[in-house]
Design a protein around this motif. Sequence first.
Motif, short mmCIF file in Angstrom:
data_model
loop_
_atom_site.label_atom_id
_atom_site.label_comp_id
_atom_site.label_asym_id
_atom_site.label_seq_id
_atom_site.Cartn_x
_atom_site.Cartn_y
_atom_site.Cartn_z
N CYS A 67 0.84 -1.14 0.05
CA CYS A 67 -0.09 0.13 0.11
C CYS A 67 0.89 1.20 0.01
O CYS A 67 2.01 1.44 0.59
N ARG A 68 0.45 2.35 -0.65
CA ARG A 68 1.22 3.54 -0.63
C ARG A 68 0.25 4.41 -0.01
O ARG A 68 -0.74 4.90 -0.42
N ILE A 69 1.02 4.95 1.09
CA ILE A 69 0.31 6.38 1.80
C ILE A 69 0.82 7.64 1.33
O ILE A 69 1.99 7.79 1.03
N ARG A 70 -0.12 8.29 1.19
CA ARG A 70 0.28 9.77 0.72
C ARG A 70 -0.19 10.88 1.57
O ARG A 70 -1.40 10.92 1.74
N ALA A 71 0.61 11.82 1.75
CA ALA A 71 0.24 13.06 2.55
C ALA A 71 0.44 14.53 1.82
O ALA A 71 1.12 14.37 0.85
N LEU A 72 -0.73 14.99 1.64
CA LEU A 72 -0.89 16.40 0.94
C LEU A 72 -0.92 17.69 1.80
O LEU A 72 -1.63 17.43 2.72
N ASP A 73 -0.63 18.74 1.11
CA ASP A 73 -0.59 19.97 1.74
C ASP A 73 -1.75 20.88 1.32
O ASP A 73 -2.73 20.17 0.72
N VAL A 74 -2.23 21.91 1.98
CA VAL A 74 -3.29 22.78 1.51
C VAL A 74 -3.59 23.02 0.32
O VAL A 74 -4.75 22.92 -0.30
N ASN A 75 -2.50 22.79 -0.61
CA ASN A 75 -2.58 23.19 -2.10
C ASN A 75 -2.44 21.80 -2.98
O ASN A 75 -2.38 21.61 -3.99
N HIS A 76 -2.72 20.73 -2.25
CA HIS A 76 -2.89 19.30 -2.77
C HIS A 76 -1.58 18.64 -3.35
O HIS A 76 -1.49 18.14 -4.16
N ALA A 77 -0.37 19.44 -3.01
CA ALA A 77 1.12 19.15 -3.37
C ALA A 77 1.42 17.94 -2.49
O ALA A 77 0.99 17.97 -0.96
#
Length: 76
Positions: free
Chosen positions: A27-37
């Motif tokens: 599984c790949r976990i992904r964290a995004l910032d307020v700008n969806h980066a």
Amino acid sequence: MTFKVNGPSRAEITFEVYKPDDRVAVCRIRALDVNHAEVGSKEVRIPAGEGSKQLKESLDTSGQATSVHIQYCNLV
């Protein structure tokens, strides 16, 4: 699935994986910032012999995350 941001450099996610006992999953976990980066990601391997289970994973981030999600879970 739930997530928690632990400051500007750390986040965690709790999620469940449902898979056959005899198969491995990645599984790949992904964290995004307020700008969806993307500000962080991590691959988690769930070995064979472990079927459906709940996981809690932490990941380092390069900036403040506003969301954390599972990008994919694949059987390998």
